[in-house]
Design a protein around this motif. Structure first.
Motif, PDB file in Angstrom:
ATOM      1  N   UNK A 153      30.441  -1.043 112.741  1.00 28.63           N
ATOM      2  CA  UNK A 153      30.085  -0.747 111.356  1.00 28.63           C
ATOM      3  C   UNK A 153      31.240  -0.981 110.409  1.00 28.63           C
ATOM      4  N   UNK A 154      32.442  -0.612 110.848  1.00 31.23           N
ATOM      5  CA  UNK A 154      33.625  -0.845 110.019  1.00 31.23           C
ATOM      6  C   UNK A 154      33.934  -2.335 109.895  1.00 31.23           C
ATOM      7  N   UNK A 155      33.690  -3.082 110.961  1.00 31.15           N
ATOM      8  CA  UNK A 155      33.895  -4.532 110.920  1.00 31.15           C
ATOM      9  C   UNK A 155      32.919  -5.170 109.936  1.00 31.15           C
ATOM     10  N   UNK A 156      31.670  -4.694 109.932  1.00 32.61           N
ATOM     11  CA  UNK A 156      30.688  -5.176 108.954  1.00 32.61           C
ATOM     12  C   UNK A 156      31.214  -4.977 107.542  1.00 32.61           C
ATOM     13  N   UNK A 172      29.719  -1.514 101.675  1.00 31.07           N
ATOM     14  CA  UNK A 172      29.474  -0.432 102.632  1.00 31.07           C
ATOM     15  C   UNK A 172      28.444  -0.838 103.688  1.00 31.07           C
ATOM     16  N   UNK A 173      28.621  -0.313 104.867  1.00 33.38           N
ATOM     17  CA  UNK A 173      27.670  -0.563 105.957  1.00 33.38           C
ATOM     18  C   UNK A 173      26.246  -0.266 105.506  1.00 33.38           C
ATOM     19  N   UNK A 194      24.890  -0.298 102.583  1.00 31.78           N
ATOM     20  CA  UNK A 194      24.364  -1.304 101.655  1.00 31.78           C
ATOM     21  C   UNK A 194      23.918  -2.554 102.403  1.00 31.78           C
ATOM     22  N   UNK A 195      24.653  -2.942 103.417  1.00 34.39           N
ATOM     23  CA  UNK A 195      24.264  -4.096 104.234  1.00 34.39           C
ATOM     24  C   UNK A 195      22.907  -3.888 104.896  1.00 34.39           C
ATOM     25  N   UNK A 196      22.705  -2.689 105.446  1.00 32.17           N
ATOM     26  CA  UNK A 196      21.432  -2.402 106.110  1.00 32.17           C
ATOM     27  C   UNK A 196      20.289  -2.400 105.096  1.00 32.17           C
ATOM     28  N   UNK A 197      20.527  -1.819 103.939  1.00 25.52           N
ATOM     29  CA  UNK A 197      19.480  -1.782 102.912  1.00 25.52           C
ATOM     30  C   UNK A 197      19.094  -3.189 102.466  1.00 25.52           C
ATOM     31  N   UNK A 198      20.103  -4.014 102.188  1.00 24.35           N
ATOM     32  CA  UNK A 198      19.832  -5.355 101.660  1.00 24.35           C
ATOM     33  C   UNK A 198      19.195  -6.263 102.699  1.00 24.35           C
ATOM     34  N   UNK A 199      19.617  -6.132 103.947  1.00 24.95           N
ATOM     35  CA  UNK A 199      19.118  -7.025 104.986  1.00 24.95           C
ATOM     36  C   UNK A 199      17.805  -6.565 105.604  1.00 24.95           C
ATOM     37  N   UNK A 200      17.613  -5.236 105.724  1.00 20.99           N
ATOM     38  CA  UNK A 200      16.476  -4.723 106.486  1.00 20.99           C
ATOM     39  C   UNK A 200      15.553  -3.837 105.653  1.00 20.99           C
ATOM     40  N   UNK A 201      16.075  -2.750 105.106  1.00 20.13           N
ATOM     41  CA  UNK A 201      15.209  -1.785 104.428  1.00 20.13           C
ATOM     42  C   UNK A 201      14.428  -2.405 103.275  1.00 20.13           C
ATOM     43  N   UNK A 203      27.992  10.185 112.356  1.00 24.67           N
ATOM     44  CA  UNK A 203      27.106   9.296 113.095  1.00 24.67           C
ATOM     45  C   UNK A 203      27.287   7.842 112.680  1.00 24.67           C
ATOM     46  N   UNK A 204      27.416   7.599 111.376  1.00 21.91           N
ATOM     47  CA  UNK A 204      27.688   6.286 110.786  1.00 21.91           C
ATOM     48  C   UNK A 204      26.836   5.189 111.449  1.00 21.91           C
ATOM     49  N   UNK A 205      27.419   4.084 111.797  1.00 19.56           N
ATOM     50  CA  UNK A 205      26.690   2.931 112.326  1.00 19.56           C
ATOM     51  C   UNK A 205      26.270   3.106 113.777  1.00 19.56           C
TER      52      UNK A 205
END
Length: 440
Positions: free
Chosen positions: A179-182, A189-190, A192-199, A242-244
Protein backbone atom coordinates in the motif's frame (compact mmCIF):
# COMPACT_ATOMS: atom_id res chain seq x y z
CA UNK A 1 -53.05 -26.58 -26.60
CA UNK A 2 -50.82 -29.48 -25.49
CA UNK A 3 -47.76 -27.78 -27.05
CA UNK A 4 -48.50 -24.59 -25.08
CA UNK A 5 -48.75 -26.55 -21.83
CA UNK A 6 -45.43 -28.30 -22.51
CA UNK A 7 -43.75 -24.99 -23.39
CA UNK A 8 -45.12 -23.37 -20.23
CA UNK A 9 -43.80 -26.26 -18.15
CA UNK A 10 -40.34 -25.90 -19.71
CA UNK A 11 -40.30 -22.16 -19.02
CA UNK A 12 -41.31 -22.69 -15.39
CA UNK A 13 -38.58 -25.24 -14.61
CA UNK A 14 -35.70 -22.72 -14.15
CA UNK A 15 -37.83 -20.46 -11.94
CA UNK A 16 -38.98 -23.36 -9.78
CA UNK A 17 -35.45 -24.70 -9.44
CA UNK A 18 -34.21 -21.24 -8.44
CA UNK A 19 -36.94 -20.94 -5.82
CA UNK A 20 -36.09 -24.38 -4.49
CA UNK A 21 -32.38 -23.55 -4.28
CA UNK A 22 -33.13 -20.23 -2.59
CA UNK A 23 -35.26 -21.99 -0.01
CA UNK A 24 -32.56 -24.58 0.65
CA UNK A 25 -29.84 -21.95 1.07
CA UNK A 26 -32.07 -19.97 3.43
CA UNK A 27 -32.90 -23.09 5.46
CA UNK A 28 -29.21 -23.92 5.65
CA UNK A 29 -28.29 -20.42 6.87
CA UNK A 30 -31.14 -20.44 9.37
CA UNK A 31 -29.72 -23.67 10.80
CA UNK A 32 -26.26 -22.06 10.95
CA UNK A 33 -27.73 -19.03 12.73
CA UNK A 34 -29.60 -21.23 15.22
CA UNK A 35 -26.38 -23.14 15.93
CA UNK A 36 -24.51 -19.90 16.59
CA UNK A 37 -22.40 -20.15 13.41
CA UNK A 38 -23.77 -17.21 11.45
CA UNK A 39 -24.94 -13.73 12.41
CA UNK A 40 -24.69 -11.30 9.51
CA UNK A 41 -25.57 -10.91 5.84
CA UNK A 42 -25.28 -13.41 2.98
CA UNK A 43 -25.45 -12.96 -0.79
CA UNK A 44 -25.49 -15.97 -3.11
CA UNK A 45 -25.58 -15.70 -6.91
CA UNK A 46 -25.80 -18.25 -9.73
CA UNK A 47 -25.54 -17.67 -13.47
CA UNK A 48 -25.31 -13.93 -13.04
CA UNK A 49 -28.43 -13.64 -10.88
CA UNK A 50 -28.75 -13.18 -7.14
CA UNK A 51 -30.69 -16.14 -5.72
CA UNK A 52 -30.45 -15.10 -2.07
CA UNK A 53 -29.64 -11.81 -0.37
CA UNK A 54 -30.68 -11.90 3.25
CA UNK A 55 -29.70 -10.72 6.72
CA UNK A 56 -29.63 -12.86 9.85
CA UNK A 57 -29.37 -11.91 13.51
CA UNK A 58 -28.35 -8.83 15.42
CA UNK A 59 -26.73 -5.67 14.09
CA UNK A 60 -26.75 -4.08 17.55
CA UNK A 61 -27.97 -6.04 20.56
CA UNK A 62 -28.08 -3.06 22.93
CA UNK A 63 -29.95 -0.95 20.38
CA UNK A 64 -32.23 -3.89 19.54
CA UNK A 65 -31.49 -3.56 15.83
CA UNK A 66 -31.25 -6.41 13.38
CA UNK A 67 -28.90 -6.76 10.44
CA UNK A 68 -30.27 -5.80 7.02
CA UNK A 69 -28.86 -6.14 3.51
CA UNK A 70 -27.55 -2.55 3.54
CA UNK A 71 -25.53 -3.00 6.75
CA UNK A 72 -21.85 -2.15 6.35
CA UNK A 73 -19.16 -4.58 7.55
CA UNK A 74 -15.35 -4.59 7.48
CA UNK A 75 -14.27 -6.96 4.69
CA UNK A 76 -11.00 -7.45 6.58
CA UNK A 77 -8.33 -9.31 4.59
CA UNK A 78 -10.44 -9.37 1.42
CA UNK A 79 -8.92 -5.89 1.22
CA UNK A 80 -5.79 -7.65 -0.05
CA UNK A 81 -7.54 -8.55 -3.31
CA UNK A 82 -8.20 -4.84 -3.93
CA UNK A 83 -4.59 -3.92 -3.11
CA UNK A 84 -3.34 -6.59 -5.52
CA UNK A 85 -5.61 -5.27 -8.28
CA UNK A 86 -4.15 -1.76 -7.92
CA UNK A 87 -0.59 -3.12 -8.08
CA UNK A 88 -1.38 -5.20 -11.18
CA UNK A 89 -2.95 -2.16 -12.83
CA UNK A 90 0.17 -0.09 -12.13
CA UNK A 91 2.24 -2.89 -13.66
CA UNK A 92 0.08 -2.75 -16.81
CA UNK A 93 0.80 0.97 -17.00
CA UNK A 94 4.53 0.34 -16.70
CA UNK A 95 4.84 2.25 -13.44
CA UNK A 96 6.14 -0.69 -11.43
CA UNK A 97 6.85 -4.40 -11.78
CA UNK A 98 6.15 -7.40 -9.60
CA UNK A 99 9.86 -8.16 -9.96
CA UNK A 100 10.87 -4.82 -8.44
CA UNK A 101 12.99 -5.15 -5.32
CA UNK A 102 11.69 -3.76 -2.05
CA UNK A 103 14.88 -1.71 -1.84
CA UNK A 104 13.74 0.34 -4.85
CA UNK A 105 11.02 1.88 -2.68
CA UNK A 106 12.61 1.47 0.79
CA UNK A 107 16.37 1.81 0.12
CA UNK A 108 17.52 1.03 3.66
CA UNK A 109 15.11 -1.82 4.37
CA UNK A 110 16.90 -4.92 5.78
CA UNK A 111 17.38 -7.54 3.05
CA UNK A 112 15.40 -5.30 0.69
CA UNK A 113 17.56 -6.30 -2.28
CA UNK A 114 16.30 -9.89 -1.95
CA UNK A 115 12.56 -9.26 -1.52
CA UNK A 116 10.37 -8.66 -4.57
CA UNK A 117 7.01 -6.95 -4.82
CA UNK A 118 5.57 -10.29 -5.96
CA UNK A 119 6.77 -11.88 -2.72
CA UNK A 120 5.05 -9.15 -0.72
CA UNK A 121 1.78 -10.12 -2.44
CA UNK A 122 2.08 -13.93 -2.44
CA UNK A 123 3.10 -14.21 1.23
CA UNK A 124 6.62 -15.52 0.63
CA UNK A 125 8.57 -12.40 1.70
CA UNK A 126 9.36 -13.91 5.09
CA UNK A 127 8.88 -10.51 6.75
CA UNK A 128 7.81 -10.24 10.36
CA UNK A 129 4.00 -10.12 10.46
CA UNK A 130 3.19 -6.90 12.33
CA UNK A 131 -0.30 -8.02 13.40
CA UNK A 132 1.22 -10.88 15.41
CA UNK A 133 2.01 -8.40 18.18
CA UNK A 134 -1.53 -7.01 18.32
CA UNK A 135 -3.32 -8.77 21.16
CA UNK A 136 -6.53 -8.12 23.06
CA UNK A 137 -4.63 -6.00 25.58
CA UNK A 138 -3.66 -3.71 22.67
CA UNK A 139 -7.23 -3.27 21.42
CA UNK A 140 -7.70 0.24 22.83
CA UNK A 141 -4.39 1.42 21.36
CA UNK A 142 -5.09 0.20 17.80
CA UNK A 143 -8.61 1.64 17.76
CA UNK A 144 -7.07 5.06 17.14
CA UNK A 145 -4.85 6.43 14.34
CA UNK A 146 -1.30 5.10 14.35
CA UNK A 147 1.56 6.64 12.39
CA UNK A 148 2.43 4.42 9.43
CA UNK A 149 6.11 4.96 10.19
CA UNK A 150 5.63 3.20 13.52
CA UNK A 151 4.18 0.10 11.86
CA UNK A 152 6.93 0.06 9.21
CA UNK A 153 9.47 0.32 12.03
CA UNK A 154 7.96 -2.76 13.70
CA UNK A 155 8.21 -4.70 10.44
CA UNK A 156 11.77 -3.48 9.91
CA UNK A 157 13.23 -4.11 13.37
CA UNK A 158 11.72 -7.53 14.18
CA UNK A 159 13.52 -10.63 12.87
CA UNK A 160 12.06 -12.21 9.69
CA UNK A 161 10.14 -15.47 9.84
CA UNK A 162 12.21 -17.03 7.04
CA UNK A 163 14.33 -16.16 4.03
CA UNK A 164 12.54 -14.55 1.07
CA UNK A 165 10.90 -17.11 -1.20
CA UNK A 166 11.70 -19.99 1.16
CA UNK A 167 8.17 -20.65 2.37
CA UNK A 168 4.57 -19.36 2.37
CA UNK A 169 3.55 -17.69 5.61
CA UNK A 170 0.42 -15.55 5.56
CA UNK A 171 1.67 -12.05 6.11
CA UNK A 172 -0.07 -8.70 6.59
CA UNK A 173 3.23 -6.82 6.48
CA UNK A 174 3.73 -7.50 2.78
CA UNK A 175 0.38 -5.95 1.91
CA UNK A 176 0.93 -3.00 4.25
CA UNK A 177 4.19 -2.20 2.45
CA UNK A 178 2.48 -2.73 -0.92
CA UNK A 179 0.00 0.00 0.00
CA UNK A 180 2.84 2.38 0.78
CA UNK A 181 4.52 1.50 -2.51
CA UNK A 182 1.27 2.34 -4.32
CA UNK A 183 1.37 5.75 -2.64
CA UNK A 184 5.02 6.30 -3.59
CA UNK A 185 4.43 5.37 -7.25
CA UNK A 186 1.22 7.36 -7.75
CA UNK A 187 1.76 10.29 -5.42
CA UNK A 188 -1.79 9.73 -4.14
CA UNK A 189 -3.17 8.10 -0.98
CA UNK A 190 -3.79 4.37 -1.22
CA UNK A 191 -7.48 4.98 -0.52
CA UNK A 192 -7.78 7.40 -3.44
CA UNK A 193 -6.24 4.84 -5.79
CA UNK A 194 -8.79 2.22 -4.78
CA UNK A 195 -11.67 4.66 -5.18
CA UNK A 196 -10.58 5.86 -8.61
CA UNK A 197 -9.73 2.43 -9.99
CA UNK A 198 -12.42 0.25 -8.40
CA UNK A 199 -15.09 1.89 -6.25
CA UNK A 200 -16.12 4.68 -8.63
CA UNK A 201 -16.12 2.70 -11.92
CA UNK A 202 -18.11 -0.11 -10.28
CA UNK A 203 -20.51 2.27 -8.49
CA UNK A 204 -19.58 0.90 -5.08
CA UNK A 205 -21.14 3.81 -3.21
CA UNK A 206 -21.35 2.07 0.18
CA UNK A 207 -17.69 1.08 0.46
CA UNK A 208 -14.85 2.92 2.15
CA UNK A 209 -12.03 2.72 4.67
CA UNK A 210 -12.79 4.41 8.02
CA UNK A 211 -15.25 1.90 9.50
CA UNK A 212 -14.97 3.07 13.10
CA UNK A 213 -16.20 6.55 12.22
CA UNK A 214 -19.27 5.43 10.30
CA UNK A 215 -22.66 6.31 11.74
CA UNK A 216 -23.84 3.71 14.23
CA UNK A 217 -27.13 3.16 12.41
CA UNK A 218 -25.55 1.99 9.15
CA UNK A 219 -22.83 -0.35 10.41
CA UNK A 220 -22.76 -3.62 12.30
CA UNK A 221 -21.51 -3.79 15.86
CA UNK A 222 -18.82 -6.45 16.17
CA UNK A 223 -19.10 -9.02 18.96
CA UNK A 224 -16.18 -11.11 20.14
CA UNK A 225 -18.78 -13.33 21.83
CA UNK A 226 -22.45 -13.37 20.88
CA UNK A 227 -24.74 -15.99 22.36
CA UNK A 228 -27.65 -16.28 24.77
CA UNK A 229 -25.47 -15.66 27.81
CA UNK A 230 -22.64 -13.40 26.54
CA UNK A 231 -22.71 -10.37 24.24
CA UNK A 232 -19.23 -8.83 24.25
CA UNK A 233 -18.69 -5.98 21.73
CA UNK A 234 -15.21 -5.57 20.26
CA UNK A 235 -14.11 -2.39 18.47
CA UNK A 236 -12.54 -2.79 15.05
CA UNK A 237 -9.00 -1.74 14.14
CA UNK A 238 -8.43 1.85 13.06
CA UNK A 239 -8.03 2.17 9.31
CA UNK A 240 -4.41 3.32 9.72
CA UNK A 241 -3.61 -0.04 11.32
CA UNK A 242 -5.40 -2.29 8.85
CA UNK A 243 -4.58 -0.01 5.88
CA UNK A 244 -3.96 -1.88 2.60
CA UNK A 245 -3.91 -5.23 4.41
CA UNK A 246 -7.43 -5.01 5.88
CA UNK A 247 -9.12 -1.59 6.22
CA UNK A 248 -11.90 -1.67 3.59
CA UNK A 249 -15.56 -1.84 4.62
CA UNK A 250 -18.43 -2.62 2.29
CA UNK A 251 -21.89 -4.14 1.88
CA UNK A 252 -22.73 -7.46 0.32
CA UNK A 253 -24.44 -5.61 -2.52
CA UNK A 254 -21.35 -3.54 -3.29
CA UNK A 255 -19.16 -6.60 -3.09
CA UNK A 256 -21.31 -8.35 -5.66
CA UNK A 257 -20.67 -5.46 -8.07
CA UNK A 258 -16.97 -6.06 -7.50
CA UNK A 259 -17.42 -9.78 -8.03
CA UNK A 260 -19.05 -9.21 -11.40
CA UNK A 261 -15.91 -7.36 -12.52
CA UNK A 262 -13.48 -10.09 -11.43
CA UNK A 263 -11.76 -11.62 -14.43
CA UNK A 264 -13.61 -9.30 -16.80
CA UNK A 265 -13.04 -5.62 -16.04
CA UNK A 266 -10.47 -3.20 -14.62
CA UNK A 267 -7.48 -5.43 -15.45
CA UNK A 268 -6.39 -7.06 -18.70
CA UNK A 269 -6.87 -10.79 -19.22
CA UNK A 270 -3.12 -11.25 -18.77
CA UNK A 271 -3.19 -9.53 -15.37
CA UNK A 272 -6.16 -11.57 -14.21
CA UNK A 273 -4.25 -14.70 -15.22
CA UNK A 274 -1.38 -13.59 -12.98
CA UNK A 275 -3.77 -13.00 -10.08
CA UNK A 276 -5.34 -16.43 -10.51
CA UNK A 277 -2.10 -18.39 -10.98
CA UNK A 278 -0.74 -20.07 -7.89
CA UNK A 279 2.49 -18.47 -6.75
CA UNK A 280 3.00 -20.37 -3.50
CA UNK A 281 0.77 -23.02 -1.96
CA UNK A 282 -2.72 -22.13 -3.11
CA UNK A 283 -2.07 -18.36 -3.08
CA UNK A 284 -1.90 -16.35 -6.29
CA UNK A 285 -1.72 -12.54 -6.22
CA UNK A 286 -4.46 -11.32 -3.88
CA UNK A 287 -6.54 -14.52 -4.12
CA UNK A 288 -6.49 -18.11 -2.98
CA UNK A 289 -6.86 -20.46 -5.95
CA UNK A 290 -8.20 -23.85 -4.97
CA UNK A 291 -11.27 -26.05 -5.25
CA UNK A 292 -14.12 -27.69 -3.39
CA UNK A 293 -15.15 -31.20 -4.35
CA UNK A 294 -13.73 -30.88 -7.83
CA UNK A 295 -15.03 -27.36 -8.45
CA UNK A 296 -12.35 -24.69 -8.87
CA UNK A 297 -12.70 -21.40 -7.02
CA UNK A 298 -10.96 -18.11 -6.32
CA UNK A 299 -11.44 -17.00 -2.76
CA UNK A 300 -10.38 -14.75 0.08
CA UNK A 301 -11.44 -14.48 3.69
CA UNK A 302 -10.78 -12.31 6.70
CA UNK A 303 -11.15 -12.30 10.46
CA UNK A 304 -10.62 -10.18 13.56
CA UNK A 305 -12.44 -10.33 16.92
CA UNK A 306 -15.98 -9.18 16.22
CA UNK A 307 -16.00 -9.67 12.45
CA UNK A 308 -15.47 -12.48 9.92
CA UNK A 309 -15.76 -12.34 6.13
CA UNK A 310 -15.59 -14.76 3.22
CA UNK A 311 -15.81 -14.44 -0.54
CA UNK A 312 -15.92 -17.51 -2.81
CA UNK A 313 -16.32 -17.45 -6.59
CA UNK A 314 -16.56 -20.54 -8.80
CA UNK A 315 -15.76 -19.16 -12.30
CA UNK A 316 -16.75 -22.27 -14.28
CA UNK A 317 -20.02 -22.69 -12.40
CA UNK A 318 -20.70 -18.93 -12.20
CA UNK A 319 -21.49 -19.22 -8.50
CA UNK A 320 -20.63 -16.50 -5.99
CA UNK A 321 -20.93 -16.59 -2.20
CA UNK A 322 -20.38 -13.48 -0.07
CA UNK A 323 -20.65 -13.78 3.71
CA UNK A 324 -20.21 -11.04 6.31
CA UNK A 325 -20.52 -11.88 9.99
CA UNK A 326 -20.39 -9.53 12.98
CA UNK A 327 -19.47 -12.07 15.63
CA UNK A 328 -16.44 -14.26 16.12
CA UNK A 329 -13.05 -14.55 17.74
CA UNK A 330 -9.45 -15.32 16.75
CA UNK A 331 -9.22 -18.57 14.79
CA UNK A 332 -12.83 -18.61 13.58
CA UNK A 333 -13.76 -18.38 9.91
CA UNK A 334 -16.77 -18.75 7.62
CA UNK A 335 -15.42 -21.39 5.25
CA UNK A 336 -17.38 -24.19 7.01
CA UNK A 337 -20.60 -22.23 6.33
CA UNK A 338 -19.49 -21.41 2.78
CA UNK A 339 -18.82 -25.11 2.11
CA UNK A 340 -22.41 -25.95 2.99
CA UNK A 341 -23.81 -23.19 0.77
CA UNK A 342 -21.50 -24.36 -2.02
CA UNK A 343 -22.90 -27.87 -1.66
CA UNK A 344 -26.49 -26.63 -1.86
CA UNK A 345 -25.95 -24.50 -4.96
CA UNK A 346 -23.72 -27.04 -6.72
CA UNK A 347 -26.17 -29.86 -6.05
CA UNK A 348 -23.90 -31.78 -3.68
CA UNK A 349 -24.80 -33.56 -0.40
CA UNK A 350 -24.92 -31.37 2.70
CA UNK A 351 -26.12 -31.32 6.29
CA UNK A 352 -27.97 -28.65 8.21
CA UNK A 353 -26.16 -27.33 11.27
CA UNK A 354 -27.10 -28.46 14.74
CA UNK A 355 -25.98 -27.14 18.10
CA UNK A 356 -23.72 -29.64 19.84
CA UNK A 357 -24.00 -30.53 23.50
CA UNK A 358 -20.57 -31.27 24.92
CA UNK A 359 -19.98 -33.65 27.82
CA UNK A 360 -16.85 -34.32 29.83
CA UNK A 361 -15.07 -37.66 29.44
CA UNK A 362 -12.34 -39.29 31.57
CA UNK A 363 -8.81 -39.11 30.21
CA UNK A 364 -8.66 -42.91 29.85
CA UNK A 365 -11.63 -42.86 27.46
CA UNK A 366 -10.02 -40.13 25.36
CA UNK A 367 -6.74 -42.08 25.18
CA UNK A 368 -8.65 -45.06 23.75
CA UNK A 369 -9.61 -42.89 20.77
CA UNK A 370 -6.07 -41.60 20.17
CA UNK A 371 -3.95 -43.05 17.39
CA UNK A 372 -3.19 -42.89 13.68
CA UNK A 373 -6.02 -43.54 11.22
CA UNK A 374 -5.76 -43.95 7.45
CA UNK A 375 -8.06 -44.03 4.41
CA UNK A 376 -6.52 -44.30 0.94
CA UNK A 377 -3.67 -41.75 0.96
CA UNK A 378 -5.04 -39.69 3.85
CA UNK A 379 -3.57 -40.03 7.34
CA UNK A 380 -5.03 -38.30 10.39
CA UNK A 381 -3.64 -38.42 13.91
CA UNK A 382 -5.82 -38.17 17.00
CA UNK A 383 -4.00 -37.18 20.17
CA UNK A 384 -4.81 -36.21 23.76
CA UNK A 385 -3.38 -32.98 25.10
CA UNK A 386 -4.25 -31.18 28.31
CA UNK A 387 -7.23 -33.46 28.87
CA UNK A 388 -8.69 -32.81 25.40
CA UNK A 389 -8.86 -34.91 22.23
CA UNK A 390 -7.48 -33.26 19.09
CA UNK A 391 -7.60 -34.15 15.41
CA UNK A 392 -4.24 -33.39 13.79
CA UNK A 393 -4.47 -32.81 10.03
CA UNK A 394 -1.62 -33.67 7.62
CA UNK A 395 -0.48 -30.01 7.56
CA UNK A 396 -0.16 -30.00 11.35
CA UNK A 397 -3.38 -28.10 12.06
CA UNK A 398 -4.89 -29.16 15.39
CA UNK A 399 -8.69 -29.24 15.72
CA UNK A 400 -10.31 -29.61 19.13
CA UNK A 401 -12.90 -32.41 19.34
CA UNK A 402 -15.83 -32.03 21.73
CA UNK A 403 -17.55 -35.15 23.05
CA UNK A 404 -21.27 -35.80 22.82
CA UNK A 405 -20.81 -39.34 24.17
CA UNK A 406 -17.95 -41.76 24.72
CA UNK A 407 -18.00 -42.67 21.02
CA UNK A 408 -19.30 -39.54 19.27
CA UNK A 409 -17.47 -36.24 18.91
CA UNK A 410 -17.90 -33.05 16.92
CA UNK A 411 -15.78 -30.11 15.76
CA UNK A 412 -16.83 -26.84 17.35
CA UNK A 413 -16.31 -24.68 14.28
CA UNK A 414 -17.05 -27.23 11.54
CA UNK A 415 -20.22 -29.08 10.64
CA UNK A 416 -18.45 -32.38 11.23
CA UNK A 417 -19.14 -35.35 13.49
CA UNK A 418 -16.89 -38.31 14.25
CA UNK A 419 -17.84 -41.74 15.57
CA UNK A 420 -15.22 -44.12 16.96
CA UNK A 421 -15.89 -47.86 16.99
CA UNK A 422 -13.98 -51.14 16.68
CA UNK A 423 -10.65 -49.83 15.42
CA UNK A 424 -12.05 -47.25 13.04
CA UNK A 425 -13.48 -43.75 12.92
CA UNK A 426 -16.29 -42.56 10.67
CA UNK A 427 -16.04 -38.87 9.81
CA UNK A 428 -19.36 -37.45 8.61
CA UNK A 429 -19.18 -34.12 6.79
CA UNK A 430 -21.48 -32.48 4.24
CA UNK A 431 -23.73 -35.48 3.86
CA UNK A 432 -20.90 -37.93 3.22
CA UNK A 433 -18.99 -40.47 5.32
CA UNK A 434 -15.27 -41.19 5.36
CA UNK A 435 -14.30 -44.38 7.16
CA UNK A 436 -10.72 -44.48 8.42
CA UNK A 437 -9.00 -47.52 9.94
CA UNK A 438 -6.72 -47.33 12.92
CA UNK A 439 -3.18 -48.49 12.13
CA UNK A 440 -1.40 -47.66 15.39
Amino acid sequence: MLERIILLAILLIPASLKAQTTGEVNAYLQSAAAAGKFNGVALVAKDGKVILHKAYGWKDVAGKKYNDTSTRFPILSITKSFTAMVVLKLQEEGRLSLQDKLSRYFPDFPNGDNITLAQLLNHTSGLFNYTDIIEEKDSARVNYPVLKELIVDQIRKNPPEHAPGEDLSYNNSGYYLAGLIIEKVTGKPYEQNVRELIFTPLDMQHSGFDFNRLGKNIKATGYQFLNDSIQKPYTFLDSTVGFSAGAIYSTTGDMYKWTQAIGKRILSAASWDIAFTRQAGDYGIGFRVNGFRGNGYVRHSGGYPGFVSDFVHYPEKDVTIILFKNSGNYGEDLWPVAMGISSVVLGLPYDLWKRGKAVSLPGEVLKQRAGKYVADKLTILFTVKDGQLYEVLPDGTELLLLAESSDTFYLENYNTTLRFEAGKVTIHEHGADLVMKRVE
